[in-house]
Design an enzyme around this catalytic site. Structure first.
Site, PDB file in Angstrom:
ATOM      1  N   ARG A 190      -5.586 -19.816  27.309  1.00  0.00           N
ATOM      2  CA  ARG A 190      -6.687 -19.717  26.369  1.00  0.00           C
ATOM      3  C   ARG A 190      -6.798 -18.048  26.026  1.00  0.00           C
ATOM      4  O   ARG A 190      -7.790 -17.797  25.358  1.00  0.00           O
ATOM      5  CB  ARG A 190      -7.989 -20.354  27.216  1.00  0.00           C
ATOM      6  CG  ARG A 190      -8.144 -21.714  27.329  1.00  0.00           C
ATOM      7  CD  ARG A 190      -7.737 -22.736  26.345  1.00  0.00           C
ATOM      8  NE  ARG A 190      -6.137 -22.942  26.375  1.00  0.00           N
ATOM      9  CZ  ARG A 190      -5.563 -23.302  25.148  1.00  0.00           C
ATOM     10  NH1 ARG A 190      -6.195 -23.490  24.067  1.00  0.00           N
ATOM     11  NH2 ARG A 190      -4.420 -23.483  25.377  1.00  0.00           N
ATOM     12  N   ASP A 196      -0.323 -35.681  15.566  1.00  0.00           N
ATOM     13  CA  ASP A 196      -0.727 -34.464  16.151  1.00  0.00           C
ATOM     14  C   ASP A 196      -0.925 -34.663  17.621  1.00  0.00           C
ATOM     15  O   ASP A 196      -1.593 -35.892  17.945  1.00  0.00           O
ATOM     16  CB  ASP A 196      -2.063 -33.870  15.442  1.00  0.00           C
ATOM     17  CG  ASP A 196      -2.075 -32.262  16.042  1.00  0.00           C
ATOM     18  OD1 ASP A 196      -1.342 -31.869  16.451  1.00  0.00           O
ATOM     19  OD2 ASP A 196      -3.247 -32.000  15.666  1.00  0.00           O
ATOM     20  N   GLU A 197      -0.950 -33.904  18.724  1.00  0.00           N
ATOM     21  CA  GLU A 197      -1.126 -34.064  19.805  1.00  0.00           C
ATOM     22  C   GLU A 197      -0.731 -35.039  20.577  1.00  0.00           C
ATOM     23  O   GLU A 197      -1.246 -36.350  21.240  1.00  0.00           O
ATOM     24  CB  GLU A 197      -2.728 -34.122  20.030  1.00  0.00           C
ATOM     25  CG  GLU A 197      -3.553 -32.972  19.614  1.00  0.00           C
ATOM     26  CD  GLU A 197      -3.220 -31.635  20.346  1.00  0.00           C
ATOM     27  OE1 GLU A 197      -2.511 -31.701  21.253  1.00  0.00           O
ATOM     28  OE2 GLU A 197      -4.096 -30.781  20.263  1.00  0.00           O
ATOM     29  N   GLN A 252       0.598 -29.394  28.019  1.00  0.00           N
ATOM     30  CA  GLN A 252      -0.925 -29.173  27.656  1.00  0.00           C
ATOM     31  C   GLN A 252      -1.478 -30.731  27.868  1.00  0.00           C
ATOM     32  O   GLN A 252      -2.587 -30.940  27.357  1.00  0.00           O
ATOM     33  CB  GLN A 252      -1.088 -28.874  26.494  1.00  0.00           C
ATOM     34  CG  GLN A 252      -0.894 -27.257  26.315  1.00  0.00           C
ATOM     35  CD  GLN A 252      -1.224 -26.536  25.122  1.00  0.00           C
ATOM     36  OE1 GLN A 252      -2.589 -26.375  24.856  1.00  0.00           O
ATOM     37  NE2 GLN A 252      -0.529 -26.367  24.129  1.00  0.00           N
ATOM     38  N   LYS A 300       0.864 -24.775  15.436  1.00  0.00           N
ATOM     39  CA  LYS A 300       1.222 -26.223  15.329  1.00  0.00           C
ATOM     40  C   LYS A 300       0.412 -26.807  13.990  1.00  0.00           C
ATOM     41  O   LYS A 300       0.868 -27.520  13.294  1.00  0.00           O
ATOM     42  CB  LYS A 300       0.984 -27.050  16.335  1.00  0.00           C
ATOM     43  CG  LYS A 300      -0.410 -27.390  16.934  1.00  0.00           C
ATOM     44  CD  LYS A 300      -0.545 -28.140  18.005  1.00  0.00           C
ATOM     45  CE  LYS A 300      -1.737 -28.748  18.363  1.00  0.00           C
ATOM     46  NZ  LYS A 300      -2.650 -29.231  17.617  1.00  0.00           N
ATOM     47  N   THR A 301      -0.959 -26.535  13.917  1.00  0.00           N
ATOM     48  CA  THR A 301      -1.799 -27.019  13.179  1.00  0.00           C
ATOM     49  C   THR A 301      -1.072 -26.492  11.565  1.00  0.00           C
ATOM     50  O   THR A 301      -1.295 -27.217  10.578  1.00  0.00           O
ATOM     51  CB  THR A 301      -2.988 -26.711  13.130  1.00  0.00           C
ATOM     52  OG1 THR A 301      -3.558 -26.911  14.431  1.00  0.00           O
ATOM     53  CG2 THR A 301      -4.133 -27.429  11.796  1.00  0.00           C
TER      54      THR A 301
END
Length: 692
Positions: A587, A217-218, A248, A31-32
């Site tokens: 993770r 973002d987020e 998330q 995503k970044t």
């Protein structure tokens, strides 16, 4: 621009020309990269002026990373964009319009400690006991209200108790004080811009024309104030791109509202939705497990992670005997990985609550495997644990000046630095310890407290002694009245200390404060493990968000622990626990191991909890089960509750040999053994002793 390195969905998100777009970015889906490439695409391919672009993230670290990536792609043009956190954006808007908001140019920003100081002063002015009206709890209530866009006037509608009336009055005084000081707190950095835009529509339009393209973002972590601010800014042009993953969203306790991302298509009916489902991080089996778990949540957008990576090994599931066995199993597996050449830094152990780190720490210390605890202190290094140990040390040794200095005002007893300084001078003059020098004032009350606990300690177990200290000292009451997340964690850690004493008693049968203090001193020295980067990582799952490791162990997967018992009354909270499990699973890059225990001593109590529901939600085809049928622990094997003793009874102990009972307590026997052992306190009915 060359977009050939992007997959089809990433490319679709980058090339979307304008209008609202929701990018549902699964864990490890890049995503970044999409966000920063989109910034460059808008400038290089669409000819958008960098000055007209606003990109918002949640942390300074994320903003810095985005700026660095944008600079690599755009050069100095990147500096003309507004790439910042929500609070930095708020500060910019306030700086440029401070007069309209009634501030002078030299306004100051209060951090959370400054806010706390003001609230403490207000409570003092109102003659209120800070033990009953905890300043930190009140600050948190005011902060939560402000993040829901409430001022004190609006907050008054929800007041329905005497306590809330006090909070309201503090809130009113706090507002006046902050304004009078030409200052604002962190929450105001979001509230004041919204106020500005509501009162000055022309100013709002000015910023709408400036920030024609907005990227967030987020988005799943936005609270009410952040959501409204973005909605206002994007209303005119609707060129808004939000990136997030509902699966998330794990910060509900901080005020994040996961429904903001669910409602995006209601807010923008013509929104484009692009799911990023290709994962570049994990093996196929790890993603299959993540998908199996999260699909049980009802409040989510349909999304299925997949990867071109190999399936990798199956996910190991191990059911241990107890929490010690769990820690030893994980430690042995970590040892095996290290022997096979895996860097320690590629290994992480994740858990739901801070208190779970202790057994893992002790197992790793025993084998001299270096580790670090992220987002928290090492168990024995935590303030509240050091305070409790200092009480035990002072009860055992009155001449321990270091322990006395640490706890004489813990919890606060109005014994200030000046009093302690005078006491130290008196002790030096008389050539005695600080404890012996105490003969008056609040210090004498403290001394009497220690003497009272010491007297009682002669006839009670170590676990009962810890409980007595927590109650009599006021430590528990202080933390319970604080009503903050931090105080809850501290209380959990203190309760967990009882597991240490209980284990010591049940394993040894001996109730000797001296031997117990010697025992814990061996595991509490972690200095040698500091300043080493190649270490195993221990952390709560909340702390792990955004990180990744080759090898991940998730421990404590039991009902009541994970999912946490506090979530059982609400389907919303169970779903947040499940999202937390999804975050933990994703993770892992190469291997994932799920572990739980048949019985667990936590906070001094032994419970036999069933395996976590999250385990049963995983298809058997992805699991390599290592679950032996273990007999559940029976305390009767260690302690015979029916055993009766009298003073004068002759007994034999497994280690100390023959002895005579010289005193009786409720749960303790004092037994005189021959030289060199002397008198020992033994748990009544422990399997290590029997009558002759």
């Amino acid at each position: 621009m060359d977009l050939s390195t992007l997959n089809d969905k990433q490319k679709e998100a980058v090339e979307w020309p304008g209008g609202p777009i929701l990018v549902l970015a699964g864990a490890g889906s890049g995503k970044t990269r999409v966000l920063t490439t989109k910034l460059a695409y808008l400038v290089n391919e669409k000819g958008i002026n960098p000055y007209n672009i606003l990109a918002i993230t949640f942390t300074n670290k994320a903003a810095k990373e985005m700026k660095e990536r944008a600079f690599k792609m755009l050069g100095s043009d990147a500096y003309r964009m507004q790439i910042s956190t929500f609070h930095s954006l708020g500060l910019l808007l306030i700086r440029e319009n401070y007069e309209k908001l009634g501030f002078d140019k030299n306004f100051t920003i209060l951090d959370s400690d400054d806010s706390l100081t003001i609230i403490k002063k207000i409570l003092k002015d109102m003659n209120l006991d800070p033990k009953l009206y905890n300043p930190r709890a009140i600050r948190n209530k005011i902060s939560s209200a402000k993040n829901e866009l409430m001022d004190s006037n609006y907050y008054s509608r929800f007041v329905n108790s005497e306590y809330e009336e006090i909070v309201l009055e503090v809130f009113k005084r706090y507002e006046k004080k902050v304004i009078k000081n030409n200052s604002m707190d962190f929450d105001d950095l979001l509230l004041l811009p919204i106020k500005l835009f509501k009162e000055y529509p022309d100013v709002l339009e000015e910023y709408q024309n400036r920030f024609k393209y907005i990227l967030v973002d987020e988005y799943q972590d936005t609270n009410e104030a952040q959501y409204i601010l973005i909605k206002m800014l994007s209303k005119k042009y609707k060129n808004i791109c939000v990136v997030g993953d509902l699966d998330q969203s794990i910060y509900g306790f901080r005020g994040a509202n996961f429904r903001n991302i669910l409602n995006f298509e209601k807010d923008y009916p013509d929104a484009k939705v692009v799911p990023l489902e290709e994962n570049y991080r994990s093996t196929g089996n790890i993603l299959n497990v993540a998908n199996d778990i999260i699909k049980h949540n009802k409040q989510r957008k349909e999304k299925n992670l997949w990867t071109k990576n190999d399936d990798g090994p199956k996910i190991r599931y191990h059911r241990a005997y107890d929490e010690k066995d769990e820690a030893n199993y994980v430690m042995e597996e970590i040892k095996r990985l290290i022997i096979n050449g895996e860097p320690k830094s590629s290994i992480a152990v994740l858990y739901r609550t801070n208190a779970q780190s202790r057994n893992m720490e002790e197992a790793l210390l025993r084998e001299n495997i270096p580790y670090k605890v992220v987002g928290s202190f090492y168990f024995y290094n935590r303030k509240e644990i050091k305070d409790l140990i200092s009480y035990l040390k002072l009860i055992y040794n009155h001449n321990d000046d270091v322990s006395l200095m640490r706890i004489i005002n813990v919890p606060k007893r109005q014994i200030g630095p000046k009093t302690i300084e005078n006491l130290a001078t008196k002790a030096v003059d008389k050539g005695v310890s600080l404890y012996e020098a105490i003969d008056s004032g609040k210090e004498l009350e403290f001394k009497k407290l220690i003497e009272k606990i010491e007297k009682e300690s002669e006839n009670i177990s170590l676990t009962e002694l810890v409980e007595m200290i927590l109650v009599e000292s006021g430590m528990r009451k202080e933390l319970e009245s604080a009503k903050t997340l931090e105080s809850e964690v501290r209380l959990e850690n203190l309760e967990e200390f009882k597991s240490i004493t209980k284990n010591f008693e049940e394993n040894n049968g001996v109730i000797s404060l001296e031997e117990f203090l010697l025992e814990i001193s061996l595991v509490s020295d972690i200095e040698e493990h500091k300043n080493n980067n190649d270490v195993v990582t221990l952390m709560t799952i909340h702390s792990a968000k955004g990180l990744e490791f080759d090898h991940v162990f998730i421990i404590g997967l039991e009902e009541g622990l994970f999912p946490h018992i506090n979530s059982f009354n609400s389907s919303d909270e169970i779903e947040e626990e499940r999202r937390l499990c999804y975050v933990a699973v994703t993770r892992a890059r190469k291997t994932l191991t799920l572990v739980n225990a048949e019985r667990r001593m936590l906070y001094g109590n032994t419970n036999c909890n069933p395996p976590s529901r999250f385990i049963s939600e995983i298809s058997d085809e992805y699991l390599d089960k290592d679950v032996k049928e273990v007999n559940v622990f029976n305390r009767d094997e260690m302690i015979d509750e029916t055993a009766e003793y009298c003073v004068g009874d002759h007994v034999i102990h497994d280690i100390y040999g023959e002895g005579v009972v010289v005193a009786l307590g409720d749960s303790v026997l004092s037994i005189a053994f021959s030289h060199p052992y002397g008198i020992k306190k033994i748990m009544k009915g422990h399997k290590s002793i029997r009558k002759v």
